[in-house]
Design a protein around this motif. Sequence first.
Motif, PDB file in Angstrom:
ATOM      1  N   TYR A 281      18.178 -25.589  72.838  1.00  0.00           N
ATOM      2  CA  TYR A 281      17.577 -26.908  72.632  1.00  0.00           C
ATOM      3  C   TYR A 281      16.622 -26.913  71.443  1.00  0.00           C
ATOM      4  O   TYR A 281      16.452 -27.934  70.784  1.00  0.00           O
ATOM      5  N   SER A 282      16.003 -25.752  71.166  1.00  0.00           N
ATOM      6  CA  SER A 282      15.038 -25.699  70.059  1.00  0.00           C
ATOM      7  C   SER A 282      15.730 -25.621  68.702  1.00  0.00           C
ATOM      8  O   SER A 282      15.105 -25.855  67.672  1.00  0.00           O
ATOM      9  N   GLN A 283      17.025 -25.259  68.712  1.00  0.00           N
ATOM     10  CA  GLN A 283      17.734 -25.036  67.460  1.00  0.00           C
ATOM     11  C   GLN A 283      18.730 -26.144  67.125  1.00  0.00           C
ATOM     12  O   GLN A 283      19.536 -25.989  66.204  1.00  0.00           O
ATOM     13  N   ALA A 284      18.702 -27.225  67.882  1.00  0.00           N
ATOM     14  CA  ALA A 284      19.653 -28.313  67.626  1.00  0.00           C
ATOM     15  C   ALA A 284      18.929 -29.655  67.635  1.00  0.00           C
ATOM     16  O   ALA A 284      17.892 -29.809  68.283  1.00  0.00           O
ATOM     17  N   PRO A 285      19.457 -30.633  66.913  1.00  0.00           N
ATOM     18  CA  PRO A 285      18.856 -31.974  66.907  1.00  0.00           C
ATOM     19  C   PRO A 285      18.858 -32.575  68.312  1.00  0.00           C
ATOM     20  O   PRO A 285      19.694 -32.225  69.150  1.00  0.00           O
TER      21      PRO A 285
END
Length: 710
Positions: free
Chosen positions: A611-615
């Motif tokens: 979740y932290s690495q995707a829009p």
Amino acid sequence: MAGRGKGKSSLCSGFPLSIFFIVINEFCERFSYYGMRAVLVLYFKYFLHWDDNLATAIYHTFIALCYLTPILGAIIADSWLGKFKTIVSLSIVYTIGQAVLSVGSINDLSDHNRDGSPDNVPLHIALSMIGLILIALGTGGIKPCVSAFGGDQFEDHQEKQRSTFFSLFYLSINAGSLISTIVTPSLRATECGIHTQQRCYPLAFGVPAILMAVSLIVFVGGSRMYKKVKPQGNVMLQVCKCVGFAIKNRFRHRSKEFPKREHWLDWASEKYDKRLIAQTKMVLKVLFLYLPLPMFWALFDQQGSRWTLQATAMNGDFGVPVQPDQMQIVNPILIVIMVPVVDSLIYPLIKKCKINFTPLKKITVGMFLASLAFVAAALLQVQIDKTSPVFPAAGQTQIRLMNLGNVPATVQFQPQLQSVHVAPKEATDYMIFKTSQLQSLNITSESANKTESLEGLLEGKRYTLAFQGFGTTIVSDLMLDNVTSKPEEGKNLIRFINGDVSTVDVTLDDKTVAVLPPLSASNYTTIPGGHSRYVIKSETPSSVCSVLSKKFGFGSAYTISIDYCTQGILNITYFEDIPPSSVHMAWQIPQYFLLTCGEVVFSVTGLEFSYSQAPSNMKSVLQAGWLLSVAVGNIIVLIIAGASKLSEQWAEYVLFAALLFVVCIIFAVMATFYTYVDPNEIEAQFDEEEKKAKKDQDDHEKEAEADSKM
């Protein structure tokens, strides 16, 4: 769009009243799913009589389906029906599936001859498979919808309440799974039936079916209060179309005359905007890291299959009998304990030691711990195998000698195979012979002598030769021991042999077992596993005697010799046919502990990292990828279970541990090449560019308008 009610009447302590219906719905649904799943592999093994490999393969096929169908559910909800209608529609399918599975497990449905076994097994298999397919469609289809639908009930300014809702939501999931994993195995262990008493699978599946019906009723009951967001299209389809177009366009322009582009996804720029392409690049970068992850799930989900089957060969005495499928409860209990311990103690401690414990390093450690868990399972399996009885192979016969007399005897197997001394009131272990070599045996006891023919003995069978010397006479009886495996589900088998000179009427807890002439034996009687004791009573024309039995433990078989009476007390001798399970189920806790620790650092971290690495608008794509990795992991298990030629279970555990260890190393190498990104910064850049482009367009329009006035 439907409203959620009028004014303050729809709020309770600042929360929309509708969310309480959703939380109760989720508790009931998770109870239904995990309760059914807990007993599933034992249902396959003991009711449908599938072997361990087939039971494991079908179990993991079902789990894989449950994790493939969420993608379908998300597409239906976002592109067609909307979340509310999708949940209701698929919950109906789900409830029907649970009911069909429950009906399929009713033994009396086809037990026309009332012998305790279904006469039409294909009917039960067909109903069970139809039920499981419907359940997989239902539970998978609503999985991505319910939590998102709950989030839709809040306004933008209710961030705190929304966060509390998700905590309650996940608490209801854990509570449902925890309680059901205790309850349904206990229901399964009870006995029920119209004509014959059997393990109560209809009740074990029926209660989850009722809970699913309750879940549906509760959810529909809150219909008027819900805020129902209309379908807005599914971003997964957009991503798939973007990737598909890029591949197709790149293939069309594969000639060297076309200049290369920085990234292969840039070939989609003719049709899709830069923002979507950039977002898709970020998502695919994370999804690439997902490639090794299925191997973790291949091991993790074997708690409900191989580990449960392993527990069936163990001692389940914890003061009260614990069912093999109840051991699965160790995982949710440890999760509740370990998550706060790891978050508040372990991670801060690692940080204080100035170790850069990045999310990808945590995932690597999680894989390694899961690999260690299967090493522990293999070591435990070796100990279980040491206590397991050895049964005759093809071309072999086992014979045991049982001396019921008061004087020693010597038995010589002919032709000159083996000579055995047997003490009074004792029995030998089972001895293995080549069936073709057995001709006869000679019993010598003091001055008595007798020859017993062994011709015609069957291959792959066990026999007991019981004998008794009376002065110059020896009486003997060669009995077929019709037990070819350790008793199932931890039950025990006992039979009685009359070592007295008179015919005896034997009862067990006032239930007649058999009337036995001298030196004859009863059939085996099945009794529950555990440490209960039974009143054994012997009645002859001249006396009635009784005695309280020993505790038989779990998975044993005994022959009990009725010897003689002394002042109303029955004297008996125990002969151990199959030893009770001596390895305690508690020895599974270390492997559960290692696997749960692995889950905490792997699963929780994996989702947070993703979740932290995707829009923000791509979260559903990553959730779909995560669920797909679980499905692929289960497919790996059923492939290995179906294709593996390993005869020893411990070797299969070692194979899985080794495979995950290799995958762990591969993932660690992949992780070193990964560069962390901040999607918010990239999103901000696009926002800035869009604002600048819009400003330039406005300025250009103003200039054009000014020029036109000149």
